[in-house]
Design a protein around this motif. Structure first.
Motif, PDB file in Angstrom:
ATOM      1  N   GLY A 166     -24.169  24.461 -45.212  1.00 54.38           N
ATOM      2  CA  GLY A 166     -23.611  23.544 -44.230  1.00 54.38           C
ATOM      3  C   GLY A 166     -23.607  24.134 -42.848  1.00 54.38           C
ATOM      4  N   THR A 167     -23.506  23.248 -41.851  1.00 58.82           N
ATOM      5  CA  THR A 167     -23.479  23.650 -40.450  1.00 58.82           C
ATOM      6  C   THR A 167     -22.352  22.914 -39.751  1.00 58.82           C
ATOM      7  OG1 THR A 167     -25.879  23.958 -40.454  1.00 58.82           O
ATOM      8  CG2 THR A 167     -24.837  23.724 -38.306  1.00 58.82           C
ATOM      9  N   ASP A 168     -21.695  23.597 -38.834  1.00 62.60           N
ATOM     10  CA  ASP A 168     -20.692  22.969 -37.982  1.00 62.60           C
ATOM     11  C   ASP A 168     -21.003  23.374 -36.547  1.00 62.60           C
ATOM     12  OD1 ASP A 168     -18.524  21.420 -37.275  1.00 62.60           O
ATOM     13  OD2 ASP A 168     -17.031  22.962 -37.706  1.00 62.60           O
ATOM     14  N   SER A 169     -20.467  22.618 -35.606  1.00 60.31           N
ATOM     15  CA  SER A 169     -20.696  22.939 -34.192  1.00 60.31           C
ATOM     16  C   SER A 169     -19.433  22.713 -33.400  1.00 60.31           C
ATOM     17  CB  SER A 169     -21.835  22.094 -33.628  1.00 60.31           C
ATOM     18  OG  SER A 169     -21.502  20.722 -33.672  1.00 60.31           O
ATOM     19  N   GLN A 170     -19.424  23.302 -32.224  1.00 68.91           N
ATOM     20  CA  GLN A 170     -18.303  23.160 -31.318  1.00 68.91           C
ATOM     21  C   GLN A 170     -18.858  23.142 -29.900  1.00 68.91           C
ATOM     22  OE1 GLN A 170     -15.302  26.373 -31.258  1.00 68.91           O
ATOM     23  NE2 GLN A 170     -13.916  24.789 -32.006  1.00 68.91           N
ATOM     24  N   VAL A 171     -18.419  22.165 -29.120  1.00 65.83           N
ATOM     25  CA  VAL A 171     -18.853  22.071 -27.734  1.00 65.83           C
ATOM     26  C   VAL A 171     -17.843  22.817 -26.871  1.00 65.83           C
ATOM     27  CG1 VAL A 171     -19.381  20.506 -25.827  1.00 65.83           C
ATOM     28  CG2 VAL A 171     -19.906  19.828 -28.176  1.00 65.83           C
ATOM     29  N   LYS A 172     -18.369  23.746 -26.081  1.00 58.08           N
ATOM     30  CA  LYS A 172     -17.520  24.531 -25.170  1.00 58.08           C
ATOM     31  C   LYS A 172     -18.138  24.466 -23.783  1.00 58.08           C
ATOM     32  CE  LYS A 172     -15.867  27.665 -28.691  1.00 58.08           C
ATOM     33  NZ  LYS A 172     -15.830  29.025 -29.183  1.00 58.08           N
ATOM     34  N   GLY A 173     -17.625  23.564 -22.985  1.00 56.52           N
ATOM     35  CA  GLY A 173     -18.204  23.377 -21.659  1.00 56.52           C
ATOM     36  C   GLY A 173     -19.617  22.833 -21.768  1.00 56.52           C
ATOM     37  N   ARG A 174     -20.572  23.581 -21.220  1.00 57.87           N
ATOM     38  CA  ARG A 174     -21.979  23.140 -21.255  1.00 57.87           C
ATOM     39  C   ARG A 174     -22.733  23.675 -22.463  1.00 57.87           C
ATOM     40  NH1 ARG A 174     -24.830  23.629 -15.617  1.00 57.87           N
ATOM     41  NH2 ARG A 174     -26.217  24.585 -17.122  1.00 57.87           N
ATOM     42  N   PHE A 179     -23.360  26.534 -32.743  1.00 61.08           N
ATOM     43  CA  PHE A 179     -23.554  26.141 -34.137  1.00 61.08           C
ATOM     44  C   PHE A 179     -23.328  27.333 -35.052  1.00 61.08           C
ATOM     45  CE2 PHE A 179     -26.230  23.312 -31.659  1.00 61.08           C
ATOM     46  CZ  PHE A 179     -25.991  22.062 -32.236  1.00 61.08           C
ATOM     47  N   ALA A 180     -22.809  27.066 -36.228  1.00 61.07           N
ATOM     48  CA  ALA A 180     -22.723  28.077 -37.286  1.00 61.07           C
ATOM     49  C   ALA A 180     -23.240  27.423 -38.563  1.00 61.07           C
ATOM     50  CB  ALA A 180     -21.287  28.548 -37.486  1.00 61.07           C
ATOM     51  N   THR A 181     -24.231  28.051 -39.171  1.00 58.06           N
ATOM     52  CA  THR A 181     -24.771  27.594 -40.452  1.00 58.06           C
ATOM     53  C   THR A 181     -24.395  28.631 -41.492  1.00 58.06           C
ATOM     54  OG1 THR A 181     -26.607  26.482 -39.349  1.00 58.06           O
ATOM     55  CG2 THR A 181     -26.887  26.966 -41.705  1.00 58.06           C
ATOM     56  N   VAL A 182     -23.948  28.151 -42.651  1.00 54.98           N
ATOM     57  CA  VAL A 182     -23.538  29.058 -43.723  1.00 54.98           C
ATOM     58  C   VAL A 182     -24.250  28.720 -45.025  1.00 54.98           C
ATOM     59  CG1 VAL A 182     -21.266  29.562 -42.728  1.00 54.98           C
ATOM     60  CG2 VAL A 182     -21.502  27.663 -44.331  1.00 54.98           C
ATOM     61  N   ILE A 183     -24.514  29.785 -45.786  1.00 60.52           N
ATOM     62  CA  ILE A 183     -24.998  29.651 -47.164  1.00 60.52           C
ATOM     63  C   ILE A 183     -23.857  30.217 -48.006  1.00 60.52           C
ATOM     64  CG2 ILE A 183     -26.766  30.269 -48.856  1.00 60.52           C
ATOM     65  CD1 ILE A 183     -28.605  30.977 -46.436  1.00 60.52           C
ATOM     66  N   VAL A 184     -23.154  29.350 -48.705  1.00 54.69           N
ATOM     67  CA  VAL A 184     -21.977  29.747 -49.467  1.00 54.69           C
ATOM     68  C   VAL A 184     -22.353  29.861 -50.947  1.00 54.69           C
ATOM     69  CG1 VAL A 184     -19.598  29.162 -50.078  1.00 54.69           C
ATOM     70  CG2 VAL A 184     -20.485  28.533 -47.830  1.00 54.69           C
ATOM     71  N   LYS A 241     -15.091  33.363 -60.324  1.00 52.12           N
ATOM     72  CA  LYS A 241     -15.064  34.725 -59.780  1.00 52.12           C
ATOM     73  C   LYS A 241     -15.206  34.762 -58.260  1.00 52.12           C
ATOM     74  CE  LYS A 241     -17.112  36.763 -63.912  1.00 52.12           C
ATOM     75  NZ  LYS A 241     -16.196  37.247 -64.743  1.00 52.12           N
ATOM     76  N   GLY A 242     -14.726  33.724 -57.563  1.00 51.33           N
ATOM     77  CA  GLY A 242     -14.759  33.744 -56.099  1.00 51.33           C
ATOM     78  C   GLY A 242     -16.118  33.431 -55.520  1.00 51.33           C
ATOM     79  N   GLY A 243     -16.351  33.891 -54.317  1.00 51.62           N
ATOM     80  CA  GLY A 243     -17.608  33.602 -53.658  1.00 51.62           C
ATOM     81  C   GLY A 243     -17.806  34.458 -52.429  1.00 51.62           C
ATOM     82  N   PHE A 244     -18.909  34.196 -51.736  1.00 48.78           N
ATOM     83  CA  PHE A 244     -19.257  34.916 -50.517  1.00 48.78           C
ATOM     84  C   PHE A 244     -20.247  34.068 -49.745  1.00 48.78           C
ATOM     85  CE2 PHE A 244     -22.039  36.184 -53.923  1.00 48.78           C
ATOM     86  CZ  PHE A 244     -23.302  36.194 -53.366  1.00 48.78           C
ATOM     87  N   MET A 245     -20.500  34.451 -48.497  1.00 45.02           N
ATOM     88  CA  MET A 245     -21.424  33.638 -47.699  1.00 45.02           C
ATOM     89  C   MET A 245     -22.232  34.451 -46.700  1.00 45.02           C
ATOM     90  SD  MET A 245     -18.942  31.457 -45.214  1.00 45.02           S
ATOM     91  CE  MET A 245     -17.597  32.196 -44.335  1.00 45.02           C
ATOM     92  N   TYR A 246     -23.337  33.844 -46.301  1.00 46.61           N
ATOM     93  CA  TYR A 246     -24.195  34.346 -45.244  1.00 46.61           C
ATOM     94  C   TYR A 246     -24.025  33.403 -44.053  1.00 46.61           C
ATOM     95  CZ  TYR A 246     -26.424  37.214 -48.783  1.00 46.61           C
ATOM     96  OH  TYR A 246     -26.661  38.128 -49.778  1.00 46.61           O
ATOM     97  N   ILE A 247     -24.105  33.953 -42.852  1.00 45.56           N
ATOM     98  CA  ILE A 247     -23.786  33.207 -41.639  1.00 45.56           C
ATOM     99  C   ILE A 247     -24.903  33.364 -40.610  1.00 45.56           C
ATOM    100  CG2 ILE A 247     -22.149  33.050 -39.709  1.00 45.56           C
ATOM    101  CD1 ILE A 247     -20.201  34.610 -41.747  1.00 45.56           C
ATOM    102  N   LEU A 248     -25.210  32.268 -39.924  1.00 48.70           N
ATOM    103  CA  LEU A 248     -26.172  32.271 -38.825  1.00 48.70           C
ATOM    104  C   LEU A 248     -25.570  31.502 -37.653  1.00 48.70           C
ATOM    105  CD1 LEU A 248     -29.086  32.936 -37.838  1.00 48.70           C
ATOM    106  CD2 LEU A 248     -29.731  30.670 -38.661  1.00 48.70           C
ATOM    107  N   ASN A 249     -25.437  32.157 -36.509  1.00 50.33           N
ATOM    108  CA  ASN A 249     -24.924  31.491 -35.307  1.00 50.33           C
ATOM    109  C   ASN A 249     -26.072  31.177 -34.368  1.00 50.33           C
ATOM    110  OD1 ASN A 249     -22.410  33.513 -36.033  1.00 50.33           O
ATOM    111  ND2 ASN A 249     -21.771  31.521 -35.267  1.00 50.33           N
TER     112      ASN A 249
END
Length: 161
Positions: free
Chosen positions: A42-50, A54-59, A65-73
């Motif tokens: 999944g990906t989420d975004s946030q607008v900050k001024g101009r 984005f942050a994309t994650v592979i969860v 037994k829980g989990g972990f993720m990889y992140i791309l900004n």
């Protein structure tokens, strides 16, 4: 000069190999340890001024037994409507999911693409729901939207700067 995208773990450790190699290695280890895993992207975004960040994650979720993720900004200065931004988020998730799906198939891993889009028509993001659902399902992926899209609405949401 093209900006090199660097994946990282939640602990900040940078992934220096292509993400496909990292995911294959990770699934091999998880399989060897006897874990049953599923993956949500999944990906989420946030607008900050101009700037729109984005942050994309592979969860990875280990059954019981829980989990972990990889992140791309990533970020852009391109101005977008809410609908366009939602569809860009979905596009970023599919851009990650598509080259990995053959690896997930090899290890029999269930994968979903999560969209940070509200199913309630009273929210602006809902304008993108039909297109996003069609895009994700048309690619052959399982689609999840709010409130069931935790990869984008919880995980990526916490990571976007």
């Amino acid at each position: 000069m093209e900006h090199v995208k660097r994946w990282r773990r939640l602990n900040g450790k940078t992934i220096n190999t292509p993400i496909e190699e990292e995911i294959n290695r990770t699934l091999s280890l998880e399989y060897e340890m006897g874990h049953t895993v599923s993956v949500c992207i999944g990906t989420d975004s946030q607008v900050k001024g101009r700037v729109t960040e984005f942050a994309t994650v592979i969860v990875f979720i280990r059954k019981g037994k829980g989990g972990f993720m990889y992140i791309l900004n990533d970020s852009t200065t391109r101005k977008m409507s809410v609908k366009e931004r939602m569809l860009v988020e979905v596009g970023k998730s599919i851009e990650v999911a598509y080259p990995l799906c053959h690896i997930f198939s090899r290890y029999n891993v269930h994968m979903e693409v999560h969209a940070d889009i509200n199913t309630n028509p009273n929210f602006k993001s809902n304008d993108a729901l039909k297109e996003a659902m069609g895009y994700i399902m048309g690619m052959g992926f399982t689609f999840r939207a709010k409130p069931h899209a935790f990869a984008s609405t919880s995980c990526a949401n916490k990571i976007v700067h």
